[in-house]
Scaffold this motif. Structure first.
Motif, mmCIF file in Angstrom:
data_model
loop_
_atom_site.group_PDB
_atom_site.id
_atom_site.type_symbol
_atom_site.label_atom_id
_atom_site.label_comp_id
_atom_site.label_asym_id
_atom_site.label_seq_id
_atom_site.Cartn_x
_atom_site.Cartn_y
_atom_site.Cartn_z
ATOM 1 N N GLN A 45 0.642 -1.529 0.095
ATOM 2 C CA GLN A 45 -0.373 0.008 -0.164
ATOM 3 C C GLN A 45 0.684 0.795 -0.030
ATOM 4 N N GLN A 46 1.997 1.482 0.711
ATOM 5 C CA GLN A 46 2.883 2.370 0.800
ATOM 6 C C GLN A 46 3.806 3.094 -0.737
ATOM 7 N N VAL A 47 3.330 1.572 -1.292
ATOM 8 C CA VAL A 47 4.686 1.555 -2.276
ATOM 9 C C VAL A 47 3.905 2.157 -3.493
ATOM 10 N N ALA A 48 2.597 2.536 -3.068
ATOM 11 C CA ALA A 48 1.141 3.123 -4.677
ATOM 12 C C ALA A 48 1.234 4.250 -4.200
ATOM 13 N N ALA A 85 1.533 7.219 -18.200
ATOM 14 C CA ALA A 85 0.889 5.799 -19.451
ATOM 15 C C ALA A 85 0.008 5.113 -17.470
ATOM 16 N N THR A 86 -0.874 5.091 -18.004
ATOM 17 C CA THR A 86 -1.391 3.025 -16.906
ATOM 18 C C THR A 86 -0.489 2.745 -17.199
ATOM 19 N N ILE A 87 0.213 1.526 -16.132
ATOM 20 C CA ILE A 87 0.087 0.452 -15.391
ATOM 21 C C ILE A 87 -0.706 -1.441 -16.673
ATOM 22 N N VAL A 140 -2.027 3.735 -8.212
ATOM 23 C CA VAL A 140 -2.017 4.295 -9.208
ATOM 24 C C VAL A 140 -2.601 4.616 -9.822
ATOM 25 N N ASN A 141 -3.299 3.536 -11.321
ATOM 26 C CA ASN A 141 -2.960 3.924 -12.139
ATOM 27 C C ASN A 141 -4.770 5.374 -12.190
ATOM 28 N N GLU A 142 -5.706 5.270 -11.706
ATOM 29 C CA GLU A 142 -6.594 5.597 -10.807
ATOM 30 C C GLU A 142 -6.121 7.338 -10.754
ATOM 31 N N TRP A 143 -5.116 7.007 -9.889
ATOM 32 C CA TRP A 143 -4.589 8.501 -9.861
ATOM 33 C C TRP A 143 -4.130 9.239 -11.253
ATOM 34 N N ILE A 144 -3.576 8.097 -11.839
ATOM 35 C CA ILE A 144 -2.999 9.220 -13.262
ATOM 36 C C ILE A 144 -3.974 9.430 -13.979
ATOM 37 N N ARG A 145 -4.977 8.487 -14.004
ATOM 38 C CA ARG A 145 -6.547 9.004 -14.170
ATOM 39 C C ARG A 145 -7.455 10.388 -14.340
ATOM 40 N N ARG A 165 -3.305 15.675 -12.671
ATOM 41 C CA ARG A 165 -1.913 16.515 -12.137
ATOM 42 C C ARG A 165 -1.232 16.178 -13.828
ATOM 43 N N PHE A 166 -1.331 15.143 -14.413
ATOM 44 C CA PHE A 166 -0.598 14.883 -15.666
ATOM 45 C C PHE A 166 -1.492 15.625 -17.210
ATOM 46 N N ASP A 167 -0.401 16.273 -18.051
ATOM 47 C CA ASP A 167 -0.809 16.650 -18.766
ATOM 48 C C ASP A 167 -2.126 16.518 -20.011
ATOM 49 N N ALA A 168 -1.597 14.599 -19.840
ATOM 50 C CA ALA A 168 -2.603 14.400 -20.443
ATOM 51 C C ALA A 168 -2.839 12.454 -20.311
ATOM 52 N N VAL A 169 -3.534 11.613 -20.549
ATOM 53 C CA VAL A 169 -3.169 9.946 -20.108
ATOM 54 C C VAL A 169 -3.236 9.273 -21.268
ATOM 55 N N ILE A 170 -2.832 8.828 -21.390
ATOM 56 C CA ILE A 170 -2.448 7.278 -21.826
ATOM 57 C C ILE A 170 -2.877 6.358 -21.905
ATOM 58 N N ASP A 171 -4.415 5.347 -22.071
ATOM 59 C CA ASP A 171 -4.780 4.337 -21.281
ATOM 60 C C ASP A 171 -3.709 2.677 -21.782
ATOM 61 N N PHE A 172 -2.679 2.471 -21.271
ATOM 62 C CA PHE A 172 -1.962 1.338 -21.691
ATOM 63 C C PHE A 172 -3.425 0.219 -21.379
ATOM 64 N N ASP A 173 -3.497 0.432 -20.063
ATOM 65 C CA ASP A 173 -4.030 -0.606 -19.030
ATOM 66 C C ASP A 173 -5.827 -0.928 -19.506
ATOM 67 N N GLU A 174 -6.645 0.102 -20.092
ATOM 68 C CA GLU A 174 -7.500 -0.605 -20.491
ATOM 69 C C GLU A 174 -7.441 -1.204 -22.078
ATOM 70 N N ALA A 175 -5.927 -0.572 -23.258
ATOM 71 C CA ALA A 175 -5.669 -0.794 -24.415
ATOM 72 C C ALA A 175 -5.385 -2.102 -24.215
ATOM 73 N N MET A 176 -4.582 -2.683 -23.143
ATOM 74 C CA MET A 176 -4.285 -3.650 -23.524
ATOM 75 C C MET A 176 -4.934 -5.361 -22.568
ATOM 76 N N GLN A 177 -5.786 -4.136 -22.330
ATOM 77 C CA GLN A 177 -6.710 -5.478 -21.102
ATOM 78 C C GLN A 177 -7.318 -6.583 -21.776
ATOM 79 N N ASN A 178 -7.122 -7.613 -21.480
ATOM 80 C CA ASN A 178 -7.906 -8.938 -21.852
ATOM 81 C C ASN A 178 -10.168 -8.850 -21.662
ATOM 82 N N PRO A 179 -10.808 -8.304 -22.864
ATOM 83 C CA PRO A 179 -11.888 -7.859 -22.699
ATOM 84 C C PRO A 179 -12.787 -9.113 -21.770
#
Length: 426
Positions: free
Chosen positions: A316-319, A343-345, A366-371, A375-389
């Motif tokens: 939890q702390q590492v997140a 970029a999401t993990i 971490v991904n929820e914070w990224i999205r 703070r980021f100027d934009a998000v590249i959602d690799f998590d969404e792009a690469m997940q098994n439907p």
């Protein structure tokens, strides 16, 4: 008579003053032109800037990834192949001895277009100079840059950098995850058209980057990452890591043809502590802020920090610590006028050496914070792009190497195609 002489004197003084003013103005104009003339005498170069077209993140080479001990680097020749992103007519090459404890001497260095494997187009061969000298010695902890050299560089072309070494260090600065074959021959083989019979190794040593003179409208993307960015799962000598696939897409798009891509991934890299190579935080200034022409930064890091942490509280702390680290990177990049894209993990369920429910929870945090943090100027959602439907916590099967952590070659194409190229027209 006196009156006439006085009148003549006034006219003469006026004439002499006019001539003096003319000479002074002419001199000032000549000085202005000379001061604003480009160093090469080519005024067009004064309208250009240095942009990184290829780079790799240096580290101390691990014992298992050292150059072949026979013949070794000292007094021998190493030919290394790299693939650039954008092109140009004038380049310079960077070399690093930053992690070695002894000096390294480059007796002479040449660059030429690669014709595949160790073969070069000898007609394109150029010798690099260092402060007008063919030889340079890099002290421990030091990096050097060659003098500019005229060299016709096509976008996405492969070039061969051939080094004839003098004395070298027992510990070596390099980049183990080259996914590209290097060739080592005994003696001085700088002008050999090929290194037939030489020893081969799939690592880079000493080479660090190539900059190109490009229009002021050009810029580069620095990508800070781990083995997924470094290209584990891509093909050897195929130049098809996801940053490579992105570079190809950018060149195919008329609005982004002047955008270079710098792959600053290190396999096994962590953001905070441990891992392979210097941490992302400790190398941030060198690998991002000190690269040439960086206008955008993509950060894809964190899975190794999460995957190697033990214990619920520590996970939890590492997140939390990753989020704090990303905050620091964003602030430092923004201070340098660099736009930062988070970029999401990627999913990693099924990865036997990393996955647990507690670690998955940290990834989600971490991904929820990224999205959502803004703070980021934009998000590249690799998590969404690469997940098994059918199982969003796992990688899509057709893009999985089989270890359920690293994408394969098809997966890297998917990652690159998921990126909105308009992000790089701002």
């Amino acid at each position: 008579m006196v009156k006439k002489n006085i009148s003549f004197s006034k006219r003469s003084s006026s004439l002499f003053l006019s001539i003096a003013v003319f000479i002074l103005l002419a001199g000032l104009m000549l000085t202005f032109v000379m001061c604003h003339k480009s160093p090469t005498g080519d005024s067009s170069k004064s309208d250009q800037v240095w942009i990184g077209t290829w780079a790799t993140a240096p580290q101390l080479v691990e014992p298992g990834n050292m150059p072949p001990s026979r013949p070794g680097l000292t007094d021998n020749s190493l030919r290394q192949i790299v693939c650039v992103s954008i092109g140009g007519e004038t380049i310079r090459v960077r070399f690093s001895n930053e992690f070695s404890t002894s000096p390294v001497t480059l007796k002479s260095v040449h660059i030429a277009l690669s014709l595949g494997e160790s073969v070069i187009d000898i007609s394109t061969d150029r010798e690099l100079l260092f402060n007008d000298s063919t030889e340079v010695t890099m002290a421990p902890g030091v990096a050097v840059t060659s003098d500019p050299v005229d060299f016709h560089l096509e976008p996405r072309s492969e070039v061969a950098i051939t080094i004839h070494f003098g004395q070298t260090s027992e510990d070596v600065t390099g980049h183990p995850g080259s996914r590209t074959t290097s060739y080592l021959c005994e003696g001085n083989k700088l002008l050999a058209a090929d290194f037939l019979g030489g020893k081969t190794t799939v690592h880079w040593f000493v080479i660090n980057g190539i900059d190109v003179l490009a229009p002021k409208s050009a810029a580069s993307i620095a990508i800070l990452g781990n083995s997924i960015t470094d290209g584990r799962g891509s093909g050897t000598n195929m130049q098809n890591r996801w940053p490579d696939e992105l570079a190809c897409r950018l060149l195919e798009n008329p609005e982004t043809q002047e955008v270079a891509v710098l792959n600053m991934g290190i396999g096994g890299n962590e953001v905070l502590d441990g891992g392979l190579g210097p941490t992302a935080l400790s190398r941030f200034e060198r690998d991002v802020l000190k690269q040439y022409g960086v206008r955008w930064l993509i950060i894809l890091e964190g899975i190794n920090d999460i995957g190697t942490t033990e214990g619920t509280e520590a996970i939890q702390q590492v997140a939390t610590d990753l989020i704090d680290a990303f905050e620091t990177m964003i602030d430092d990049a923004h201070a340098a006028d660099i736009l930062v894209y988070g970029a999401t993990i990627l999913p990693f369920k099924g990865c036997t050496f990393y996955y647990t429910e507690e670690r998955e929870a940290a990834r989600q945090t971490v991904n929820e914070w990224i999205r959502t943090s803004g703070r980021f100027d934009a998000v590249i959602d690799f998590d969404e792009a690469m997940q098994n439907p059918e199982d969003p916590l796992a990688l899509i099967p057709e893009g999985d190497t089989g270890d359920h952590l690293h994408p394969n070659e098809a997966g890297y194409v998917m990652m690159a195609e998921s990126i909105d190229l308009s992000l790089f027209t701002e």
